[in-house]
Design an enzyme around this catalytic site. Structure first.
Site, PDB file in Angstrom:
ATOM      1  N   VAL A   8      74.748  69.454  60.621  1.00 21.05           N
ATOM      2  CA  VAL A   8      75.691  69.986  59.645  1.00 21.05           C
ATOM      3  C   VAL A   8      75.935  68.874  58.633  1.00 21.05           C
ATOM      4  O   VAL A   8      75.644  67.704  58.894  1.00 21.05           O
ATOM      5  CB  VAL A   8      77.018  70.448  60.281  1.00 21.05           C
ATOM      6  CG1 VAL A   8      76.800  71.682  61.144  1.00 21.05           C
ATOM      7  CG2 VAL A   8      77.652  69.332  61.103  1.00 21.05           C
ATOM      8  N   SER A   9      76.471  69.230  57.489  1.00 23.03           N
ATOM      9  CA  SER A   9      76.539  68.281  56.383  1.00 23.03           C
ATOM     10  C   SER A   9      77.738  67.350  56.410  1.00 23.03           C
ATOM     11  O   SER A   9      77.703  66.284  55.800  1.00 23.03           O
ATOM     12  CB  SER A   9      76.512  69.034  55.049  1.00 23.03           C
ATOM     13  OG  SER A   9      75.287  69.724  54.899  1.00 23.03           O
ATOM     14  N   SER A  10      78.822  67.734  57.092  1.00 23.24           N
ATOM     15  CA  SER A  10      80.028  66.907  57.039  1.00 23.24           C
ATOM     16  C   SER A  10      80.734  66.903  58.379  1.00 23.24           C
ATOM     17  O   SER A  10      80.497  67.754  59.240  1.00 23.24           O
ATOM     18  CB  SER A  10      80.986  67.418  55.952  1.00 23.24           C
ATOM     19  OG  SER A  10      81.482  68.697  56.296  1.00 23.24           O
ATOM     20  N   GLN A  13      82.552  70.104  59.658  1.00 16.51           N
ATOM     21  CA  GLN A  13      81.790  71.280  60.058  1.00 16.51           C
ATOM     22  C   GLN A  13      81.490  71.257  61.546  1.00 16.51           C
ATOM     23  O   GLN A  13      81.438  70.207  62.182  1.00 16.51           O
ATOM     24  CB  GLN A  13      80.494  71.366  59.250  1.00 16.51           C
ATOM     25  CG  GLN A  13      80.716  71.660  57.787  1.00 16.51           C
ATOM     26  CD  GLN A  13      79.423  71.708  57.001  1.00 16.51           C
ATOM     27  OE1 GLN A  13      78.686  70.731  56.935  1.00 16.51           O
ATOM     28  NE2 GLN A  13      79.130  72.845  56.419  1.00 16.51           N
TER      29      GLN A  13
END
Length: 211
Positions: A8-10, A13
């Site tokens: 996931v990007s962050s 998340q």
């Protein structure tokens, strides 16, 4: 060997959904590589780079929920898939299962026995690029909507980024002066102020030292 990659990007998340899905498929902890990193590039992607450069070998399989978990730049992902295929490493996408045979058998070797098969290869190749570009476009749209939403909220005076510690510090500034003068009718002991702020004793003295 079959490996599984989740991303996931962050930090905000949820990564658990991908990991639990892989476990349901029979993956063990040592075969799952997961990280919370932006897919903008492969720089700093420790889990992916470890899997790609150390663990994955010829005839191994890397499973992802969606090809955009590998990265968010269509061109870079395309190049990565080609490099993996040349090294004999197959990628399988759970969300794009219709592409898996193509990724395994046709991505590098483009020989075809018939015009129909050649056309199918081109079609699948195009679908792969369309899927990657669609995911990239959706992310750009999401970021734009988020920016617009934040701008509207700021225009209305909404403040972002307040934490519990910010609230503690605000209450500290209001109440701490009352501990300094016992002759003040509104005097409060340090113990009372800590209770009123709702923080720990350690946090109270940390804020005091900061101020």
């Amino acid at each position: 060997m079959k490996y599984y990659y989740a991303r996931v990007s962050s930090e905000s998340q949820n990564l658990d959904r991908q990991v639990e899905l892989f476990k349901e498929m029979g993956a063990s902890a040592r075969t799952i590589f997961a990280e919370k990193k932006s897919g903008k590039s492969f720089d700093g992607r420790e889990a992916w780079n470890e899997l790609r450069n150390i663990w994955a070998k010829k005839d191994d399989v890397i499973v992802v929920k969606n090809l955009d978990r590998i990265g968010r730049d269509a061109k870079e992902v395309r190049e990565c898939l080609l490099e993996l295929a040349k090294d004999g490493i197959t990628v399988q996408s759970l969300d794009q299962a219709y592409l898996n045979n193509f990724l395994k058998e046709k991505l590098v070797e483009r020989d075809a026995d018939s015009l129909a098969e050649a056309m199918l290869n081109v079609m699948l190749d195009t679908m792969l690029q369309v899927d990657l570009l669609r995911a990239e476009w959706e992310r750009k749209e999401l970021r734009q909507r988020q920016k617009e939403g934040i701008a509207r909220a700021l225009a209305k005076g909404v403040k972002f980024g307040r934490t519990k510690n910010d609230e503690f510090r605000e209450k500290f500034l209001q109440l701490y002066p009352l501990t300094r003068d016992k002759d003040n009718p509104n005097y409060l002991s340090v113990k009372d102020v800590i209770k009123a702020i709702g923080c720990s004793k350690t946090m109270f003295y940390k804020i005091r030292d900061e101020k």
